[in-house]
Structure formats: C-alpha cells, structure tokens
Design a protein around this motif. Sequence first.
Motif, PDB file in Angstrom:
ATOM      1  N   MET A  30       0.879  -4.474   1.083  1.00 38.89           N
ATOM      2  CA  MET A  30      -0.098  -3.488   1.381  1.00 38.89           C
ATOM      3  C   MET A  30       0.406  -2.213   0.545  1.00 38.89           C
ATOM      4  SD  MET A  30      -1.327  -1.020   3.923  1.00 38.89           S
ATOM      5  CE  MET A  30      -0.797  -0.106   2.478  1.00 38.89           C
TER       6      MET A  30
ATOM      7  N   ASN B 211      -0.722  -2.095  -3.028  1.00 41.46           N
ATOM      8  CA  ASN B 211      -2.182  -2.164  -2.898  1.00 41.46           C
ATOM      9  C   ASN B 211      -2.788  -3.335  -3.320  1.00 41.46           C
ATOM     10  OD1 ASN B 211      -3.443   0.195  -2.971  1.00 41.46           O
ATOM     11  ND2 ASN B 211      -2.959   1.115  -4.752  1.00 41.46           N
ATOM     12  N   ASN B 212      -2.004  -4.501  -2.902  1.00 42.95           N
ATOM     13  CA  ASN B 212      -2.764  -5.801  -2.917  1.00 42.95           C
ATOM     14  C   ASN B 212      -3.267  -6.189  -1.682  1.00 42.95           C
ATOM     15  OD1 ASN B 212      -1.855  -6.284  -5.609  1.00 42.95           O
ATOM     16  ND2 ASN B 212       0.210  -6.994  -4.898  1.00 42.95           N
ATOM     17  N   PRO B 213      -4.566  -6.539  -1.719  1.00 42.25           N
ATOM     18  CA  PRO B 213      -5.167  -6.701  -0.211  1.00 42.25           C
ATOM     19  C   PRO B 213      -4.707  -7.832   0.149  1.00 42.25           C
ATOM     20  CG  PRO B 213      -6.791  -6.212  -2.034  1.00 42.25           C
ATOM     21  CD  PRO B 213      -5.338  -6.338  -2.636  1.00 42.25           C
ATOM     22  N   THR B 214      -4.275  -7.869   1.592  1.00 47.05           N
ATOM     23  CA  THR B 214      -3.649  -8.973   2.319  1.00 47.05           C
ATOM     24  C   THR B 214      -4.796  -9.853   2.834  1.00 47.05           C
ATOM     25  OG1 THR B 214      -2.048  -7.357   2.875  1.00 47.05           O
ATOM     26  CG2 THR B 214      -1.761  -9.582   3.756  1.00 47.05           C
ATOM     27  N   GLU B 215      -4.520 -11.328   2.634  1.00 47.75           N
ATOM     28  CA  GLU B 215      -5.400 -11.976   3.218  1.00 47.75           C
ATOM     29  C   GLU B 215      -5.273 -12.161   4.534  1.00 47.75           C
ATOM     30  OE1 GLU B 215      -8.102 -12.981   1.739  1.00 47.75           O
ATOM     31  OE2 GLU B 215      -7.695 -12.116   0.143  1.00 47.75           O
TER      32      GLU B 215
END
Lengths: 375, 267
Positions: free
Chosen positions: B258, B261-265
């Motif tokens: 997070m 900045n990578n959206p977490t599935e």
Amino acid sequence: MVGTAELKFEAEDAAEITVSGAWNLRERNRSPTDCVAKISSKKSMASVKVRAVNLEAWDSSLVSFLVGIVEVCKAQNSSLDFDGIPAGALKLVDLAETSKAADVQISEKRSKNPLALLIGYLVAAFANSKNFIEFLGETCSAVAAFFKRRVRIRAQEFLVILQDVGVRALPIVALISFLVGLIIAFISILELAQFGASIYVADLVGISMMREMGCIMTGVIMSGRTGAAFAATIGTMVVNDEVDALQTTGFSSVNFLILPRIFALALMMPLLCMFSAFIGIFGGLCAAVIRTDLSITQYCMQTANAVFVNDFLVGIAKGTFFGMLIAIIGCLKGLKCGRSAEDVGLATTAAVVTSITAIIVADAAFAVIFASIGV
Amino acid sequence: MDSKISVKNLDMAYGGYVVMEGISFDVQRGEVFLIIGRSGCGKSTLLKYLLGLKHAGNGKIFYDGVDANELINGDDFYGRKIGVLYQGGALWSSMTLAENVALPLETYTDLSSREIKELVDLKLALVGLKNFEDFYPAQISGGMKKRAGLARAMALDPEILFFDEPSAGLDPVSARRLDDLILELKDGLGITIIAVTHELASIFAIGTRAMYLDVETKTATAIGAPKELLASSRDKNVVAFLSRGTKTPALTSEERRMLLNNPTEFD
Ligand SMILES: Nc1ncnc2c1ncn2[C@@H]1O[C@H](COP(=O)(O)OP(=O)(O)O)[C@@H](O)[C@H]1O
Ligand SMILES: [Mg+2]
C-alpha cells in the motif's frame, strides 16, 4: 467499479457510511469529502459507523478518507465503529493519528501585530548589518595577516578562481559592453546631429564607458555570474558540513575560502572594466561610422582628446572596489546560508540582488565624491 | 581525575528553540562513548557544542580539565587534539581524496612532501581506499566518502575522534568493518572515541558506555554500558530504543504494498 462512500443518516445523530468498490489513488473516487462535510455540519453526532461492503481494493486514498472521518468524529465527540474495514488500513490510520498527536511545533509563532513585525524586521536588519561588519572586520584582519605573511592561501585554488573570474568572463563582458557602447552612440547621434555636433559622440561614449558604464555593466555581469557562483559554492559547502570540517581541522574559513576570492576579483575586476570600456568605445565607433560621416581616424582622435588619464584611473579604482564588494557579499551570503538545498538558492539570489544594489549605491557615492574633489 | 571530556549542565538551543537542557557527563580516556537517541533529539547538535562550532551559553565543557573556550582559541585543539568524521563525510569537494588528507599534514607539520605522501597513502589504505587517491569526492559513493572522511580525521593522529553516525548509509559489511576499525583505534592507539549512532548492532559491539538523549523530556535520561541499560534501565524509552529490533512488529506485506501506492486486491 471505482471506490464510493455513501452516507446515510439512520437517526438525526447517527450516521452510517458504506465504502465499497476499488479505492484507487489514480481514479476519482466518488466525492468522499462530502461525508466529512455533512457530518461536521450536523449540530451533534452521537455515533458514526463505517462499513465496508464489496470493497474490492484499497490504497492510501481510503486511509486518507478514514483519517478525515476519525478527525471529524473527534471534533463532534461521537463514537466511531469500523466494520469490515481491512486491518491493514486501520493500522495505518492509527499510525497517522498517533504521529499527528506527537507533532511538535518547531518554528516560533510569528506575531501578526504590525508593530511587532516592524520591530522584528529592524532587529533582523540590525543583526544582518552586525553580521556584515563582523565579517568585514575578520576579512580585513585576514588580509592584513596575509600581507604580514602569516597566512598563506592555496595557490592552486587561487589560480582556478582567477581563471574563472577572469578569462572565462571575457566573452559575456565583451558582448554586453559592445552593445552598450553601440546604444549610447546611436541615441546621442540622433540628438547631436541636430546641432551638427556628431563629432562629440566620441566624447560621450568614451567618457561614459570609461568612468561609468564599463564599471557598472561589468559589476552587474560579475554579480550575476561570479557573486552568485561564490554564494552557491560556499553555501553548498555549508550544507555539506564542509565549512564546519574546515573549522574543526583548524582552518579559518575566511583565509581558506574568502581571501582567494576577494583577491581574485580585486585583481580581475579593474582589468575587466577597462576591457569593457575599450570594447564599448569600439561599439560606439561602429555606430558612428555607420550612422554619420565621421571616419575611424576622426573618431579615434576625438576619443583620445576627450578621455583623460584621470577617467582611466577612476575606472580602475571603481573596478577594484566593486570587485571586492561582489566577492565579500557573495562569500558572506554563502557562509550565512541555511542547511538545505533551498537555502542555497536563497543565498544565491540574495547575493546577486545585494551586490547589484551595493554597486549602484557605491557608484552614486563615487560620483558625488569624485565631483566634489574634481577628478 | 582521568576524564578526557567533562560536560557540566549544558543547555542546547537554536535561537529560542530549546533542544536539550542540563546535559552532564564525563568521557573517560580510551573509551568509546556513544550518544544515542531517536533522530532529531539533538545528537548532532551536542557534537557541535563539543566541537566548539556552537558556543555554550549555559554550562561548561572541559577537555582534560581545561575549559574548552580557552582551548578552542589556541593552536593545537583542532586537528591535533580532535578529529571529526561528519555524517556525510564533508570532504572538501574541490580537492582530491589525497589532497583532503594531505592538507592538515601540510599545514600542521614540517614533513617533506614525500613523507606526507607516504602518510596519506597509509591513512587511505587503512580505510580501504588505496588507489582512490586522485578521485574527487563527487566521483565516489557515500560509504567511500565516509571512509575518506575518517582518513582525514585521523590525519594528525588526534587524541579524540568524533563520529557522527559512522555506519548510517553503509552496507552491512562496510558498517561492521568500520566498527572493527573504531575498536582497533581505541585498543591499538588508545584514542578516545565519541560517536553518535543509531545502529543497535554497533551500539552493542563497540560502545563502552552510551548516553540516551530523550526527545520528550529534552534531557539525558540514562548513561551506562549498553547491555546494562537494556537489562536494568527503568526508563521505558531507553529500553524500547535498545530493544527496537525485537519489539516493534514489521509492516505486513499488504501495508508495504500500500505504501508503494499499489492498490491491493481484496476478496
Ligand atoms: N541549524 C538549525 N537551526 C534550527 N534548528 C535546528 C538546526 N539544526 C537542527 N535543528 C533542530 O534541532 C533538533 C536536533 O537536531 P539534530 O541535532 O540534527 O538531531 P539528531 O539527533 O538527529 O542529530 C531538531 O529538532 C532539529 O530540527
Ligand atoms: Mg544527526
């Protein structure tokens, strides 16, 4: 589906927020700030519940939204429940909240009272000039020590600086001076021709370049070029602790950094000023030959008759003085630089502005002094 | 009294902003004295006071029983008595590494240029920078700058060496080598060492004694051997600091992603 937050009031003082969808910083989530505004607009709020329904993905956009809700609940004194919000997000909300609480105020509060502000400025100005005078004193005693041979400066360093402030500055000084000479000549030819006195353009250009414009233009160029470079170099050294390192190795920063720069400019500036004056006269000559029927010989003879040795000496004296002024101001601004990259930029700007102003003011003073003693 | 440095009731401040108050401690000859504490607590500032870069308004600093204010104006304090390794190395950027190390030698000794060159080679070799004599500071990495800075600090064999975060920014191997070097300087040459450090491994490996500066109370809350502080200090901040490695849970992979900045599935 983009991230959404829906606000429902179950009672007058009980709200439920449903967050769903994929919360993604790079997409536009649907007006989450609305919720905060609506809750804070209520007179009183007893409980707020945040529920996650079909939350597909989240990132700091969700965390920042939740932090907003936490704040508004604190302000409203209402209870706050989370339901189904990922634990990781809640942990980050916690982290953000605790570090906000520990926020310390570092800078002192500025008073808004104009009188206090004015006094503040005066004190700062006084401290500034005190700084400057102290620095000047240190510099003078260092110069004296140098001539008593008690201080040596590093020859290699000095030569590098000398080259930079001398030879490397010639092209720009030549260009500007040529154009200034040309401009002065063009304007004066227009006026003088009406009286059939075009020949006097040589006097005008010669005297003004020798006494005034040569020195001022070179001073301005060198402020922007060399004064700024001094401030930036020394400022960066301050930021990198190099100046502290000089002191804790037992070297005086004045001897080590300032003296070579002052000597270099004091030596080179008069030469540059004279160079500028001659190029300016050459510019005037070009204009005169093109725009009037004066010959090159006539123009040169007239210039030689108009310009005296004392004009030449005035130019040399001013050049030396301006050179020292630029070096001292540039070095002082660099040494007093703060500790960040931004401060280096500020120091550089301050060096340029201060030294240009100082040069013009000093030139005015010189004009008065020279006029009253008749040189 | 065999204390090399003695600080009495020192207050530290930048203008009106108080950093620490009422600091007192003694550093014994030949020990490695550590200044520890969370970042921003005033460790580098304390070094500035010890080095005479900031002048103590309240409080006194003595070197070998002599007031530091008198020493600082004398000739032998800087260079001879003390040497400093700054946080970023602080090499003089217009000079090569060899010139950086040679400058104090040229200024303070009457050695011939051949002797100076030999000494410079020796010092640079000691910190593992043989063959880098003619490099400029901008041409070497951060860790190398630090080591070159150390070579310069040692140029005149000072009695006291100051280190500001010696191992910060170094890879683990270089950091341990620097620790070893510090111990060798202490044991071999009997140099007194004062170091600011964050690294737990270094603290326990090299510290004879450590002083903890507490940001919250703005005072020094504990002085002692690091192991004893960990075992028996009653101050919870000190213990938390020294056991940081084991007590604070690391971020989960989810949180880490997070932060990047990578959206977490989710499901
Ligand atoms: N030049 C300065 N001017 C004003 N405040 C400073 C300056 N340098 C450091 N500080 C403040 O003093 C405190 C201690 O800084 P420092 O001694 O650098 O901490 P550290 O323990 O991390 O080395 C910090 O809160 C910092 O903001
Ligand atoms: Mg520090």
